[in-house]
Design a protein around this motif. Sequence first.
Motif, PDB file in Angstrom:
ATOM      1  N   LEU A  30      38.540  45.712  32.949  1.00 56.28           N
ATOM      2  CA  LEU A  30      37.853  45.060  34.061  1.00 56.28           C
ATOM      3  C   LEU A  30      36.376  45.420  34.135  1.00 56.28           C
ATOM      4  O   LEU A  30      35.510  44.551  34.289  1.00 56.28           O
ATOM      5  CB  LEU A  30      38.556  45.439  35.370  1.00 56.28           C
ATOM      6  CG  LEU A  30      38.072  44.749  36.627  1.00 56.28           C
ATOM      7  CD1 LEU A  30      38.390  43.265  36.578  1.00 56.28           C
ATOM      8  CD2 LEU A  30      38.703  45.384  37.841  1.00 56.28           C
TER       9      LEU A  30
ATOM     10  N   LEU B  31      39.790  39.084  31.294  1.00 52.84           N
ATOM     11  CA  LEU B  31      40.590  40.270  31.590  1.00 52.84           C
ATOM     12  C   LEU B  31      41.629  40.518  30.499  1.00 52.84           C
ATOM     13  O   LEU B  31      42.108  41.642  30.339  1.00 52.84           O
ATOM     14  CB  LEU B  31      41.289  40.093  32.949  1.00 52.84           C
ATOM     15  CG  LEU B  31      41.765  41.350  33.656  1.00 52.84           C
ATOM     16  CD1 LEU B  31      40.625  42.323  33.819  1.00 52.84           C
ATOM     17  CD2 LEU B  31      42.365  40.994  35.000  1.00 52.84           C
TER      18      LEU B  31
ATOM     19  N   VAL C 205      41.486  39.988  40.182  1.00 50.25           N
ATOM     20  CA  VAL C 205      42.676  40.833  40.067  1.00 50.25           C
ATOM     21  C   VAL C 205      43.802  40.284  40.940  1.00 50.25           C
ATOM     22  O   VAL C 205      44.966  40.283  40.545  1.00 50.25           O
ATOM     23  CB  VAL C 205      42.332  42.277  40.453  1.00 50.25           C
ATOM     24  CG1 VAL C 205      43.586  43.118  40.532  1.00 50.25           C
ATOM     25  CG2 VAL C 205      41.373  42.865  39.428  1.00 50.25           C
TER      26      VAL C 205
ATOM     27  N   ALA D  20      46.240  44.550  30.768  1.00 53.99           N
ATOM     28  CA  ALA D  20      44.895  44.422  31.325  1.00 53.99           C
ATOM     29  C   ALA D  20      44.923  44.635  32.832  1.00 53.99           C
ATOM     30  O   ALA D  20      44.091  45.349  33.385  1.00 53.99           O
ATOM     31  CB  ALA D  20      44.334  43.043  31.001  1.00 53.99           C
ATOM     32  N   LEU D  21      45.910  44.027  33.467  1.00 47.57           N
ATOM     33  CA  LEU D  21      45.962  44.167  34.926  1.00 47.57           C
ATOM     34  C   LEU D  21      46.190  45.605  35.330  1.00 47.57           C
ATOM     35  O   LEU D  21      45.441  46.170  36.116  1.00 47.57           O
ATOM     36  CB  LEU D  21      47.083  43.288  35.497  1.00 47.57           C
ATOM     37  CG  LEU D  21      47.349  43.503  36.979  1.00 47.57           C
ATOM     38  CD1 LEU D  21      46.097  43.220  37.798  1.00 47.57           C
ATOM     39  CD2 LEU D  21      48.489  42.639  37.459  1.00 47.57           C
TER      40      LEU D  21
ATOM     41  N   SER E  55      43.661  48.287  34.801  1.00 48.07           N
ATOM     42  CA  SER E  55      42.512  48.216  35.689  1.00 48.07           C
ATOM     43  C   SER E  55      42.760  48.976  36.980  1.00 48.07           C
ATOM     44  O   SER E  55      41.859  49.118  37.797  1.00 48.07           O
ATOM     45  CB  SER E  55      42.192  46.754  36.018  1.00 48.07           C
ATOM     46  OG  SER E  55      41.946  46.031  34.843  1.00 48.07           O
TER      47      SER E  55
ATOM     48  N   TYR F 250      35.589  40.709  41.306  1.00 49.82           N
ATOM     49  CA  TYR F 250      36.678  41.432  40.654  1.00 49.82           C
ATOM     50  C   TYR F 250      37.958  41.337  41.462  1.00 49.82           C
ATOM     51  O   TYR F 250      39.028  41.063  40.937  1.00 49.82           O
ATOM     52  CB  TYR F 250      36.299  42.909  40.516  1.00 49.82           C
ATOM     53  CG  TYR F 250      35.405  43.237  39.369  1.00 49.82           C
ATOM     54  CD1 TYR F 250      35.017  42.272  38.453  1.00 49.82           C
ATOM     55  CD2 TYR F 250      34.939  44.534  39.189  1.00 49.82           C
ATOM     56  CE1 TYR F 250      34.188  42.589  37.396  1.00 49.82           C
ATOM     57  CE2 TYR F 250      34.117  44.864  38.141  1.00 49.82           C
ATOM     58  CZ  TYR F 250      33.741  43.886  37.241  1.00 49.82           C
ATOM     59  OH  TYR F 250      32.922  44.225  36.200  1.00 49.82           O
TER      60      TYR F 250
END
Lengths: 200, 200
Positions: free
Chosen positions: A44, A39, A78, A116-117, A120, A74
Amino acid sequence: MADADPARARQRQASGRRSARQSPAERRKQLIGIGLEMLTTRPLHQITIDDVAAEAAISRSLLFHYFPTKRDYYAEVVRAASRRLLRATRVEGETIDDLVAGFLSFIERRHEPYIALFRSAGTDDWVHEIFRDTRAALTDQVLTALDIDAPSELVRAAVGAWLAYAEELALEWAQHGTGTRDEIHALLTGALGCVVRSAP
Amino acid sequence: MADADPARARQRQASGRRSARQSPAERRKQLIGIGLEMLTTRPLHQITIDDVAAEAAISRSLLFHYFPTKRDYYAEVVRAASRRLLRATRVEGETIDDLVAGFLSFIERRHEPYIALFRSAGTDDWVHEIFRDTRAALTDQVLTALDIDAPSELVRAAVGAWLAYAEELALEWAQHGTGTRDEIHALLTGALGCVVRSAP
DNA sequence: CTACTTATCGAGCATTGCTCAATAGTGACG
DNA sequence: CGTCACTATTGAGCAATGCTCGATAAGTAG
């Protein structure tokens, strides 16, 4: 990172193609760890089951044995990223200045995973939900630091929106070096004070 | 919406399976229109070529005749959505109050497409780029309304981040009815004033 | 050693992004 | 009106990917 134990990896390679049997807990941990690492380098939806399986040196089927669906996988990844973020931004001091300073330090060190988080967030509704939960937790941290016990819905929403402001500004600073750390800090605390003052 | 001309649709169905030959301009317009409409009901990456082709009553191949790649198609759809957004939020008056009022009206009427657009921001780098361009254009509108001619990088970044704040708060209001319109308006203008005042 | 549980795999299916050669409207030109 | 070039349109097919299912074998209990 795919295999932290070289001895086991050697044994696996020597003994044939079938991966060494592991406890479900370990496997899940390993797979989610791989997802977390991936990630940080790609969005994602670009993480394919094949990639993860290859990195873990297992077959695709096994991943579906642990996670009924790609989305479930996923979601767990996450969620893990969200927990990590919340742990890393936990308020040390109690003042807003401490909180903002901690946030900026965190962004400075780890803006890639953070990006990245929360990039997504748009991929699907369930990701967005996890993202909202994360932000809600952050909002609570800010509210307690502000000594606001029973905030109105409007104040909560305003503080939550301020987090969007903070994310945007901090990431711009961390990525492109816009302004000094002190300037960003002042902008963030100033805006937050303004927000809570003008929301009765 | 797939076919605005019933006569043509009837003729197509009667004369066989092959779709009526159309000019490239019309086809492209139709296909992008379909993408825009679909964008209001699902996230970008859930729009498959098959869906679009079926809705347009053409074969998958034809879509690749007009757009070399799915991403190119997406990009054009997102660009069109961005243009639409910018046109709809164009400042009528010149004051910040007018601008904020216009923004709120727009969000009130069209928050679904707006959400669709900017929740697509995370799907991939090129979408995010279009999204950034859109926000930059909005930032320019705000800066001119503020009578700021040559803003520093920091001020631009701060105003851009304020847009994130505004989006978040306005969407929360439009979706969940948090606060009254006047309250949101006051929060937005107040925060913006605070931001530009504390950014020298 | 036997039997049972289950972690693991390979083969295969459906969808989807994409390619390519073939087909058939359409307009231009004689 | 006939023919010809142009190109919009299509169907067949390939590769990647999410996912299913029955088979296999690595451990564990007895």
